[in-house]
Design an enzyme around this catalytic site. Structure first.
Site, PDB file in Angstrom:
ATOM      1  N   ASP A  26      -3.307  -2.160  19.366  1.00 26.22           N
ATOM      2  CA  ASP A  26      -2.066  -1.375  19.375  1.00 26.22           C
ATOM      3  C   ASP A  26      -2.294  -0.133  18.523  1.00 26.22           C
ATOM      4  O   ASP A  26      -1.545   0.163  17.595  1.00 26.22           O
ATOM      5  CB  ASP A  26      -0.905  -2.215  18.843  1.00 26.22           C
ATOM      6  CG  ASP A  26       0.457  -1.626  19.194  1.00 26.22           C
ATOM      7  OD1 ASP A  26       0.502  -0.620  19.942  1.00 26.22           O
ATOM      8  OD2 ASP A  26       1.477  -2.153  18.724  1.00 26.22           O
TER       9      ASP A  26
ATOM     10  N   LEU B 222       0.845  -1.190   0.000  1.00 33.75           N
ATOM     11  CA  LEU B 222       0.000   0.000   0.000  1.00 33.75           C
ATOM     12  C   LEU B 222       0.884   1.245   0.000  1.00 33.75           C
ATOM     13  O   LEU B 222       1.798   1.354   0.826  1.00 33.75           O
ATOM     14  CB  LEU B 222      -0.905   0.026   1.239  1.00 33.75           C
ATOM     15  CG  LEU B 222      -1.864  -1.152   1.432  1.00 33.75           C
ATOM     16  CD1 LEU B 222      -2.673  -0.962   2.709  1.00 33.75           C
ATOM     17  CD2 LEU B 222      -2.795  -1.305   0.231  1.00 33.75           C
TER      18      LEU B 222
END
Length: 290
Positions: free
Chosen positions: A194, A94
């Protein structure tokens, strides 16, 4: 190593893939990160020691779960594997938008919508996984205060004790956390686990997340994590609260939920995080939540 990676990719995409270009990326830990391509297909490859395969496989599981249960753009999971020396995970490549970005409200609304799903009745996860490089136990519990106190705080204290670091009698802190969370009513939400600035971005203005440490828990944990190390822009929090308002008592629980990532940093990096963890524990136990 790269022959094995190419073979695994070829099998996964049903195409004879051989990379013709490889570029190493910056990394904040011992993992080695690469962008590889054959000119048509592009992939992100994370390489670790063979002993770390379980950690990479748990990342694979978390990403697929987020892809199935959120509006986030999550990199497609291609494959994981290992040879005699190394393990690896291969993901869709990406190209993230450059920061700063002006669409943080979409990140906030996407997280709120994921948190609003309460499909799980208990707290935990089917498998243990990892937060950064630290194993994260996820035994199922009916009570959130018990889960968080034992599976999160108690576990981190045990890891520190194994290194000869003891801030406090573990049961004293565990009981203090249970007491302060006991009356907090929680519906389990799927958490990223996270959720800080380094594990998110935008792809053509679409919110993107990666490096998860997923489990089912109190949604406030993700919000606290987002504020702790590098707070997100105000637009994120405004959008989140518009879709799923936080309790007025959220600010009172921040101190408790900040402790887990601080202890984890103390375990991984030591240094000033040990001092910060000690001070945080003293404030939590001796001052409590006012």
């Amino acid at each position: 190593m790269w022959k094995t990676v190419n073979e695994h990719i070829s099998q996964a995409i049903n195409f004879d893939f051989k990379h013709t270009y490889k570029r190493q990326l910056q990394s904040t830990n011992t993992d080695k990160l690469f962008h590889i391509t054959n000119g048509t297909h592009n992939f992100f490859v994370k390489i670790a020691l063979k002993s770390e395969l379980e950690r990479l496989e748990s990342e694979f599981i978390g990403l697929k779960l987020l892809a199935q249960n959120s509006n986030f753009k999550v990199p497609e999971c291609i494959t994981t594997g290992a040879n005699i020396e190394f393990s690896f995970i291969v993901l869709q490549w990406l190209v993230l938008d450059k920061q700063p970005h002006n669409t943080w409200e979409t990140m906030g609304s996407s997280l709120a919508k994921m948190h609003q799903k309460h499909d799980q009745a208990m707290f935990g996860f089917d498998v243990d996984n990892y937060i950064a490089t630290t194993i994260q136990p996820n035994r199922w519990h009916k009570k959130w205060d018990v889960f968080y106190a034992e599976e999160r705080i108690g576990w981190q204290l045990q890891l520190l004790a194994e290194k000869g670091i003891n801030f406090i009698e573990p049961e004293r802190l565990i009981n203090a956390v249970k007491e302060q969370l006991h009356s907090h009513q929680v519906e389990p939400s799927l958490l990223h686990g996270d959720f800080w600035r380094g594990n998110m971005g935008f792809l053509k203005a679409e919110p993107t997340v990666f490096n998860p440490a997923c489990y089912y828990g109190d949604r406030e944990v993700d919000i606290v994590m987002s504020e702790l190390f590098a707070p997100l822009p105000k637009d994120f929090y405004s959008a989140y609260n518009q879709h799923y308002p936080l309790s007025q008592n959220y600010e009172k629980r921040k101190l408790i939920y900040q402790l887990y990532p601080i202890l984890n940093h103390a375990n991984i990096f030591a240094g000033h995080y040990l001092t910060e963890a000690k001070q945080h524990i003293e404030k939590l136990v001796f001052e409590g939540i006012k």
